[in-house]
Design an enzyme around this catalytic site. Structure first.
Site, PDB file in Angstrom:
ATOM      1  N   MET A  57       0.856  -1.195   0.000  1.00  0.00           N
ATOM      2  CA  MET A  57       0.000   0.000   0.000  1.00  0.00           C
ATOM      3  C   MET A  57       0.885   1.236   0.000  1.00  0.00           C
ATOM      4  SD  MET A  57      -3.259  -0.862   2.429  1.00  0.00           S
ATOM      5  CE  MET A  57      -2.303  -1.512   3.785  1.00  0.00           C
ATOM      6  N   GLN A  89       7.743  -4.839  -4.731  1.00  0.00           N
ATOM      7  CA  GLN A  89       6.738  -4.680  -5.788  1.00  0.00           C
ATOM      8  C   GLN A  89       7.130  -3.574  -6.767  1.00  0.00           C
ATOM      9  OE1 GLN A  89       2.859  -2.952  -5.961  1.00  0.00           O
ATOM     10  NE2 GLN A  89       1.960  -4.963  -6.335  1.00  0.00           N
ATOM     11  N   CYS A 101      -2.876  -1.782 -10.299  1.00  0.00           N
ATOM     12  CA  CYS A 101      -3.134  -0.429  -9.785  1.00  0.00           C
ATOM     13  C   CYS A 101      -4.068   0.331 -10.715  1.00  0.00           C
ATOM     14  CB  CYS A 101      -1.828   0.340  -9.610  1.00  0.00           C
ATOM     15  SG  CYS A 101      -2.125   1.980  -8.950  1.00  0.00           S
ATOM     16  N   LYS A 112       0.457  -9.262  -9.237  1.00  0.00           N
ATOM     17  CA  LYS A 112      -0.741  -8.867  -8.482  1.00  0.00           C
ATOM     18  C   LYS A 112      -1.650  -8.111  -9.442  1.00  0.00           C
ATOM     19  CE  LYS A 112      -2.246  -6.444  -4.297  1.00  0.00           C
ATOM     20  NZ  LYS A 112      -2.733  -5.151  -4.793  1.00  0.00           N
ATOM     21  N   GLY A 147      -5.079  -5.673   3.268  1.00  0.00           N
ATOM     22  CA  GLY A 147      -4.592  -4.320   3.041  1.00  0.00           C
ATOM     23  C   GLY A 147      -5.166  -3.340   4.041  1.00  0.00           C
TER      24      GLY A 147
HETATM   25  C1  LIG Z   1      -3.624   3.583   0.147  1.00  0.00           C
HETATM   26  C2  LIG Z   1      -3.485   2.380  -0.746  1.00  0.00           C
HETATM   27  C3  LIG Z   1      -2.323   2.196  -1.466  1.00  0.00           C
HETATM   28  C4  LIG Z   1      -2.172   1.083  -2.303  1.00  0.00           C
HETATM   29  N1  LIG Z   1      -0.989   0.877  -2.948  1.00  0.00           N
HETATM   30  C5  LIG Z   1      -0.810  -0.265  -3.679  1.00  0.00           C
HETATM   31  C6  LIG Z   1       0.451  -0.573  -4.260  1.00  0.00           C
HETATM   32  O1  LIG Z   1       1.438   0.165  -4.120  1.00  0.00           O
HETATM   33  N2  LIG Z   1       0.540  -1.739  -4.973  1.00  0.00           N
HETATM   34  C7  LIG Z   1      -0.517  -2.582  -5.149  1.00  0.00           C
HETATM   35  O2  LIG Z   1      -0.401  -3.626  -5.793  1.00  0.00           O
HETATM   36  N3  LIG Z   1      -1.720  -2.315  -4.592  1.00  0.00           N
HETATM   37  C8  LIG Z   1      -1.866  -1.203  -3.851  1.00  0.00           C
HETATM   38  N4  LIG Z   1      -3.073  -0.983  -3.229  1.00  0.00           N
HETATM   39  C9  LIG Z   1      -4.121  -2.014  -3.316  1.00  0.00           C
HETATM   40  C10 LIG Z   1      -4.012  -3.001  -2.142  1.00  0.00           C
HETATM   41  O3  LIG Z   1      -2.795  -3.710  -2.188  1.00  0.00           O
HETATM   42  C11 LIG Z   1      -5.180  -4.003  -2.135  1.00  0.00           C
HETATM   43  O4  LIG Z   1      -5.146  -4.723  -3.341  1.00  0.00           O
HETATM   44  C12 LIG Z   1      -6.541  -3.319  -2.015  1.00  0.00           C
HETATM   45  O5  LIG Z   1      -6.516  -2.302  -1.027  1.00  0.00           O
HETATM   46  C13 LIG Z   1      -7.642  -4.331  -1.679  1.00  0.00           C
HETATM   47  O6  LIG Z   1      -7.355  -5.016  -0.489  1.00  0.00           O
HETATM   48  P1  LIG Z   1      -8.040  -4.584   0.921  1.00  0.00           P
HETATM   49  O7  LIG Z   1      -9.516  -4.569   0.708  1.00  0.00           O
HETATM   50  O8  LIG Z   1      -7.568  -5.637   1.885  1.00  0.00           O
HETATM   51  O9  LIG Z   1      -7.513  -3.214   1.249  1.00  0.00           O
HETATM   52  C14 LIG Z   1      -3.239   0.129  -2.424  1.00  0.00           C
HETATM   53  C15 LIG Z   1      -4.416   0.348  -1.703  1.00  0.00           C
HETATM   54  C16 LIG Z   1      -4.550   1.438  -0.866  1.00  0.00           C
HETATM   55  C17 LIG Z   1      -5.837   1.619  -0.081  1.00  0.00           C
END
Ligand SMILES: Cc1cc2nc3c(=O)[nH]c(=O)nc-3n(C[C@H](O)[C@H](O)[C@H](O)COP(=O)(O)O)c2cc1C
Length: 307
Positions: A19, A73, A103, A142, A224
């Site tokens: 994240m 990543q 993303c 991912k 996440g």
């Molecule tokens: C603030 C934020 C930053 C994120 N940054 C990334 C990232 O750098 N790389 C990535 O693959 N996903 C990123 N994501 C997506 C998360 O890894 C995850 O796939 C998504 O939040 C869904 O999972 P969750 O419901 O458990 O949060 C980000 C999500 C959030 C909320």
């Protein structure tokens, strides 16, 4: 860590999601304090930036020995950049490299990175092939269900597997959904039935028992947002009350201070502090103080007052 990292990890594999803006080394170590068996991912880092030796991005990849197994990543669309990035990650001692193909942010998609690679699966497979031949580290991907449906998820998963990826993580939403609706795990279960490589499920997992409920035939799950302000999400037992949380919150602040220096750390810890106190009955009167903290002592004082 051997090439077969993903095959050898005990099941279910439990991961802290990458994240950006949150999962730096300080936060990852905080989560590892709670459960040292989780697999952690760095925030996404640009392959092109690493190719051009951007200092700031190299710093983003700093990690501590206690973080293993840790996955770097990377996002990008250029094989040459990925190869430089992969070799750099290898010298740093990462256990694997994850390619961001999920993303949905405007900037990332506009430059044809992240989930935009789902529109160009042949390029996605070529990138995986090039990186896999350039590094000994296991490559994972991912992604999301798809662009606007999950119709091509299995084809994509097979392509990724044939190209040499050793694991795929899927967030159960499409690009078009963003973060709306609920994550759907059914297409993930179907994907797992068709692949040999492990599949990790991601999206809306609230805690460990929710993860176990949604696990089905998958190899693991990734958490996440539910970890922000709540690294105990990875624990079997939650602290009974807020006072039992204070020591770890302070440790997080100290780790951040060691990692980024006082000035940056005291700015960056503020959003975490707000998340840590969310839901406390008396949090609102302290919120304005928490967004102005300038020292660990000050944080300590406010948290004690909130007990
Ligand atoms: C603030 C934020 C930053 C994120 N940054 C990334 C990232 O750098 N790389 C990535 O693959 N996903 C990123 N994501 C997506 C998360 O890894 C995850 O796939 C998504 O939040 C869904 O999972 P969750 O419901 O458990 O949060 C980000 C999500 C959030 C909320």
């Amino acid at each position: 860590m051997p090439h077969s990292l993903w095959a050898n990890l005990p099941r279910p594999v439990i991961c802290l999601a990458p994240m950006d803006g949150y999962t730096d080394s300080a936060f990852r170590r905080t989560c590892k304090t709670v459960n040292r068996n989780i697999v952690v991912f760095t925030e996404f880092v640009s392959a092109d930036g690493l190719h051009h030796k951007a200092k700031k991005l190299q710093e983003k990849l700093r990690f501590h020995n206690q973080e293993h197994p840790i996955i770097a990543q990377i996002f990008g669309k250029n094989a040459e950049s990925y190869i430089t990035a992969a070799k750099y990650c290898e010298t740093l001692g990462f256990d694997g490299i994850d390619i961001n193909m999920g993303c949905p942010s405007k900037k990332v998609v506009k430059s044809e990175h992240g989930v935009a690679l789902r529109k160009k699966p042949d390029l996605a497979y070529r990138l995986i092939e090039s990186i896999s031949t350039a590094t000994k580290l296991p490559i994972s991907v991912k992604t999301r269900l798809g662009w606007d449906s999950a119709d091509d998820l299995i084809t994509f998963g097979k392509g990724v597997e044939n190209a040499g990826a050793q694991l795929i993580t899927v967030h159960g939403r499409t690009y078009k959904q963003g973060f709306s609706d609920h994550a759907d795990f059914n297409p993930l279960y179907a994907l797992k039935r068709e692949l040999t490589i492990p599949v990790i499920g991601n999206g809306d997992i609230a805690d460990m028992s929710d993860g176990m409920k949604k696990l089905g035939n998958l190899d693991g799950f990734m958490i996440g947002r539910a970890s922000i302000g709540n690294p105990w999400v990875f624990a079997k037992l939650h602290p009974a009350n807020f006072s039992d949380k204070i020591a770890l919150i302070l440790k997080h602040a100290e780790l951040l201070w060691q990692l980024k220096g006082e000035k940056v750390a005291m700015l960056e810890i503020r959003k975490h502090l707000l998340a840590y106190v969310k839901g406390l009955p008396n949090a609102s009167e302290y919120r304005s103080k928490l967004v102005q903290v300038t020292s660990i002592n000050e944080i300590h004082g406010i948290l004690k007052a909130l007990e």
